[in-house]
Design an enzyme around this catalytic site. Structure first.
Site, PDB file in Angstrom:
ATOM      1  N   ALA A  75      37.544  36.972  40.458  1.00  0.00           N
ATOM      2  CA  ALA A  75      36.211  37.542  40.608  1.00  0.00           C
ATOM      3  C   ALA A  75      35.242  36.498  41.179  1.00  0.00           C
ATOM      4  O   ALA A  75      34.322  36.833  41.914  1.00  0.00           O
ATOM      5  CB  ALA A  75      35.725  38.040  39.259  1.00  0.00           C
ATOM      6  N   TYR A  76      35.456  35.226  40.842  1.00  0.00           N
ATOM      7  CA  TYR A  76      34.510  34.189  41.265  1.00  0.00           C
ATOM      8  C   TYR A  76      35.159  33.101  42.100  1.00  0.00           C
ATOM      9  O   TYR A  76      34.540  32.087  42.377  1.00  0.00           O
ATOM     10  CB  TYR A  76      33.862  33.549  40.025  1.00  0.00           C
ATOM     11  CG  TYR A  76      33.086  34.551  39.240  1.00  0.00           C
ATOM     12  CD1 TYR A  76      31.833  34.949  39.685  1.00  0.00           C
ATOM     13  CD2 TYR A  76      33.624  35.152  38.113  1.00  0.00           C
ATOM     14  CE1 TYR A  76      31.125  35.918  39.001  1.00  0.00           C
ATOM     15  CE2 TYR A  76      32.931  36.119  37.421  1.00  0.00           C
ATOM     16  CZ  TYR A  76      31.682  36.498  37.875  1.00  0.00           C
ATOM     17  OH  TYR A  76      30.989  37.465  37.205  1.00  0.00           O
ATOM     18  N   VAL A 150      51.575  27.198  40.439  1.00  0.00           N
ATOM     19  CA  VAL A 150      52.560  28.121  39.840  1.00  0.00           C
ATOM     20  C   VAL A 150      52.850  29.190  40.884  1.00  0.00           C
ATOM     21  O   VAL A 150      51.990  30.020  41.173  1.00  0.00           O
ATOM     22  CB  VAL A 150      51.997  28.762  38.552  1.00  0.00           C
ATOM     23  CG1 VAL A 150      53.075  29.589  37.863  1.00  0.00           C
ATOM     24  CG2 VAL A 150      51.473  27.703  37.609  1.00  0.00           C
ATOM     25  N   ASP A 193      41.158  36.468  27.116  1.00  0.00           N
ATOM     26  CA  ASP A 193      41.352  37.368  28.254  1.00  0.00           C
ATOM     27  C   ASP A 193      42.850  37.501  28.546  1.00  0.00           C
ATOM     28  O   ASP A 193      43.296  37.353  29.678  1.00  0.00           O
ATOM     29  CB  ASP A 193      40.600  36.824  29.479  1.00  0.00           C
ATOM     30  CG  ASP A 193      40.431  37.868  30.572  1.00  0.00           C
ATOM     31  OD1 ASP A 193      40.624  39.075  30.277  1.00  0.00           O
ATOM     32  OD2 ASP A 193      40.106  37.491  31.708  1.00  0.00           O
TER      33      ASP A 193
END
Ligand SMILES: Nc1ncnc2c1ncn2[C@@H]1O[C@H](COP(=O)(O)OP(=O)(O)OP(=O)(O)O)[C@@H](O)[C@H]1O
Length: 629
Positions: A75-76, A150, A193
Site C-alpha cells: 500500500a505504501y 525472499v 497483520d
C-alpha cells in the site's frame, strides 16, 4: 511473561568492531586501504546480515545499490530487487515515498516498522522465519529498507495456484509460522497483520513472516526510535556510531495511539474480533490470524467470507463460520481452540505447540526440516476421493526449471512448432488429432465460411450464452463444478473459437472468468468426472456432473493443438508486453457486455457514416475537378 528488556542502541555500532577484512589488511596504512577496511566484499546477504548482529547496520545510501527489478508492491511501498555494489549480495529493498507517508500520516508507523525490524534482527539476533533487516536509510524523497530477499512468492500466491493444501503441507506451514510467532511474542512484539500475503516463501520452501507495518511492542517494551527527518538523511537507523541519530522513546500511550492508527490495513478477512471492538490486541491476535491461515490452507477459502465488508465483520464478531464436510478432525479441534472471540480464552502459543494437530513437529530442529513439495491437490469432497496431480510437480522457488515452466521456454516450442506438452490421458485418448479439413480451394473456403456463418446465426438466435462469446462459435458447452479445496461452484463452461474457455455464473448471467491458453497448458484426467487444467498461474479443478470429463479433456486438447500457433504468438506477445494475466479472467456482467456491444455497434455505424461521407466528398471533388477541366 518476563518483563521486557529496555533496549538501547548499543546493539548497533557498525564501526565499534572492525570488520574481519580489516584484520587481514593490517599493516597497510594508506588512505584508500582504510576506506576498503569497512567494506564487506563478495559476501552473501545472510553473512552480511549476521555481521550486523555485532557490528550494527552499515551506513548506506541509494548509490550503494543497483536497483534491478520490481518484486512487489504494498500500500505504501515498492519492493525492488537490489544488489549491493560492494559485496554483490542481493536484497529486497522496500522503497517508500515520503510524500505518500506524510499525506497519509504514516511516518510514525514506518519509523516503528523499521525500529521493530532493527530490534528483531540485530538485538534479538533474528529468527529463520522472521523478515530480516540489513540496513535502512533515507533521502529527501524516499525511505529505504534493505531486507533479506525472499524469492518464492507468498502463501497467497501458492494458495491461488493450488487452491488448497493437504494436511501435511498445511501442518508444515502452520508450524513454521507458529515457531516464528513464538519468537516474536517471546520478544514482546505482536505482528497484528497475519494473512497469507504476509507469509513469504523462500527458495528452499521455508517461510518468512514479513510486513511489520502494523506490528507493535507489547508489555511495556520500549524501543529506541529514530525518525526519518531531513536532518538525519541517509543514516542507517539506530545503528551507526559515526552519525549518532536522535533517539526518542515512545511512551506506552504514544505507542498505543500510533498502533490504533494503523490497525486497519489490508483485508478484513483475517481481522480478529478484538480488533473490531477496540479490545486487547496482543499475541492472541496473531494466533487468530494463524487460525484463519490454517483454515484457508485446508479448505481453499478463509473461514469468514461475505458479500461485503459489513457482513464480513458481523460474521467475525458472531463467529459465524462452519467447517466443510470432510475437514480433518484434528484441524477442527485446533481451530475450535483458536477461533474463539475472547482473546484470553483463545489457546496460547505454548499450548498450541503441544496440540495433537502439531503432533510430531520437531520444534527444536524445525528450521532444518525439509519443506514439502507443493502439489496440485483436491481433497475428498461430495463423495469424490482426493486427488493429487501426476504431472508437473511444482517445486518451491524460482529456479531455472520454474522459469522455463512459467515462461514456457524450452518446452519444444521452437519457432512455430506447437508445444510438445502432452495431456496425461489414458491411451485411448492419445489417438492422432483429427484436424478439421483445411480448405484447399476457394470454393471450399467459401463453403466453410458459409457453414460457419449459418451456425453462428443459429447460435445467436438460440443460445443464451452467445452474448459472452464475442461472436465466436461455441465448440463445446456444459455445466462443470469449479472446485477449490472443499468448495465448489457450478459454472457454465464455453469452449469457443479463438480459442477461449469461458465460465459463466448462470444465476446472475455474469462472465466470471476465462482460463488462459498457453502453449504449456496441460489437461489431466483423473476419473470419469474429475479433471485438472494446469496453467502457469493456477490449477483449475473441474468436475463434470455428467461424468464425461474425458470429452472435455479431448476437446480442450484438440482446440489447443488446432490453435497452437495463435496461442504461442498471443502468449509470447503478452509475456513481452507484460499483459499476461491481465487479458484473461475479466469479470463481466450481461449488462456490461450489452453496453460494450452497443458502444461497438455505435462506433461501427459512426465509422461507416464517416467513410461514406469521405467517399461522397471525394466524389464531389472529382466532379468539380472534371467540370473545371
Ligand atoms: N523480503 C522480500 N523479498 C521479496 N519480496 C518481498 C519482500 N518483502 C516484500 N516483498 C514483496 O513486496 C510486496 C509488498 O511488501 P510489503 O507487504 O512489505 O509492503 P507494504 O507496503 O508494507 O504492504 P501492505 O500493503 O501489506 O502494508 C509483498 O507482497 C511481496 O510480494
Amino acid at each position: 511473561m518476563k518483563p521486557p528488556p529496555m533496549v538501547t542502541d548499543e546493539t548497533s555500532t557498525s564501526t565499534k568492531n572492525e570488520p574481519e577484512i580489516a584484520e587481514k589488511e593490517k599493516g597497510t596504512n594508506d588512505r584508500k586501504m582504510n576506506l576498503e577496511l569497512s567494506k564487506p566484499q563478495s559476501a552473501t546477504a545472510q553473512e552480511l546480515i549476521t555481521r550486523t548482529f555485532s557490528e550494527g547496520c552499515p551506513q548506506r545510501n541509494a548509490n550503494d545499490f543497483k536497483f534491478i527489478r520490481g518484486l512487489g508492491e504494498g500500500a505504501y511501498s515498492n519492493v525492488i530487487l537490489g544488489q549491493e555494489v560492494v559485496s554483490g549480495a542481493e536484497f529486497a529493498i522496500k522503497v517508500i515515498q515520503k510524500s505518500h507517508l506524510i499525506k497519509n500520516q504514516k511516518m510514525d508507523a514506518i519509523a516503528r516498522e523499521k525500529n521493530i525490524l532493527n530490534y528483531l534482527t540485530q538485538k534479538c539476533r533474528s529468527h529463520p522465519f522472521i523478515s530480516q533487516l540489513y540496513t535502512s536509510f533515507h533521502d529527501h524523497t524516499r525511505i529505504y529498507f534493505v531486507m533479506e530477499l525472499v524469492e518464492g512468492g507468498d502463501l497467497s500466491d501458492s494458495l491461488c495456484h493450488f487452491g488448497s493444501f493437504d494436511l501435511p503441507t498445511t501442518k508444515f506451514f502452520a508450524s513454521e509460522i507458529l515457531s516464528g510467532l513464538k519468537f516474536l511474542h517471546d520478544h514482546y512484539i505482536v505482528h497484528r497483520d497475519m494473512k497469507p500475503e504476509n507469509i513469504l516463501i523462500k527458495m528452499d520452501g521455508h517461510v518468512v513472516i514479513a510486513d511489520f507495518g502494523s506490528a507493535q511492542a507489547i508489555n511495556g517494551l520500549t524501543l529506541p526510535s529514530e525518525e526519518f527527518t531531513d536532518e538525519n538523511q541517509t543514516s542507517s537507523g539506530s545503528s551507526d556510531s559515526r552519525s549518532p541519530s536522535p533517539l526518542r522513546y515512545y511512551s506506552d500511550d504514544e505507542e498505543e495511539t500510533m498502533a490504533r492508527r494503523t490497525t486497519f490495513v489490508g483485508t478484513a478477512l483475517y481481522v480478529s474480533p478484538e480488533m473490531l471492538t477496540d479490545g486487547d490486541v496482543g499475541a492472541q491476535t496473531d494466533i487468530w490470524g494463524l487460525g484463519c491461515i490454517i483454515f484457508q490452507c485446508l479448505a481453499g477459502q478463509p473461514p469468514f467470507r461475505a458479500v461485503n465488508q459489513f457482513h464480513l465483520l458481523r460474521k467475525i464478531q458472531t463467529l459465524d463460520f462452519t467447517f466443510p464436510e470432510g475437514f480433518p478432525p484434528h484441524a477442527i479441534d485446533v481451530l475450535q481452540c483458536i477461533l474463539v472471540s475472547e482473546p484470553s480464552k483463545r489457546i496460547k502459543t505454548e499450548q498450541l505447540m503441544t496440540h495433537p494437530f502439531f503432533e510430531n513437529v520437531d520444534w527444536e530442529n524445525i528450521a532444518n526440516l525439509t519443506p514439502p513439495v507443493l502439489h496440485a491437490y483436491i481433497p475428498a469432497t461430495f463423495g469424490e476421493q482426493e486427488y493429487y496431480s501426476n504431472i508437473d510437480v511444482v517445486e518451491p522457488g524460482l529456479d531455472d526449471r520454474a522459469m522455463l515452466r512459467l515462461l514456457n521456454i524450452g518446452q519444444g516450442t521452437s519457432g512455430s512448432q506447437p508445444s510438445t506438452f502432452r495431456p496425461i490421458l489414458p491411451d485411448v485418448f492419445n489417438e492422432p488429432f483429427t484436424v478439421e479439413i483445411t480448405p484447399r480451394t476457394n470454393s471450399q473456403t467459401d463453403r466453410l465460411r458459409a457453414a460457419r456463418e449459418k451456425k453462428l446465426d443459429e447460435q445467436q438466435m438460440n443460445n443464451n450464452f452467445h452474448l459472452f462469446t464475442n461472436n465466436m462459435l461455441i465448440l463445446k458447452q456444459g455445466y462443470l463444478e469449479k472446485k477449490r479445496g472443499f468448495f465448489a461452484r457450478r459454472r457454465m463452461f464455453l469452449l469457443t473459437e479463438g480459442p477461449h474457455l469461458l465460465y459463466i455464473d448462470v444465476s446472475n448471467m455474469v462472465l466470471k472468468g476465462e482460463i488462459p491458453w498457453t502453449p504449456c497448458m496441460q489437461v489431466e484426467l483423473k476419473n470419469s468426472g474429475t479433471f485438472f487444467i494446469h496453467t502457469p498461474n493456477r490449477v483449475y479443478y473441474l468436475f463434470d456432473l455428467e461424468r464425461k470429463a474425458d470429452e472435455w479433456c479431448k476437446a480442450i486438447d484438440n482446440v489447443r493443438k488446432r490453435y497452437a500457433k495463435q496461442i504461442e504468438q498471443t502468449f509470447n506477445t503478452a509475456m513481452q508486453d507484460g499483459t499476461f494475466g491481465s487479458i484473461y479472467g475479466k469479470k463481466k456482467s450481461r449488462k456490461e457486455i450489452m453496453r460494450e456491444q452497443k458502444a461497438l455497434r455505435r462506433k461501427q455505424v459512426k465509422d461507416e457514416r464517416k467513410a461514406m461521407k469521405a467517399e461522397q466528398n471525394q466524389k464531389t471533388v472529382g466532379q468539380v475537378d472534371q467540370k473545371l477541366s
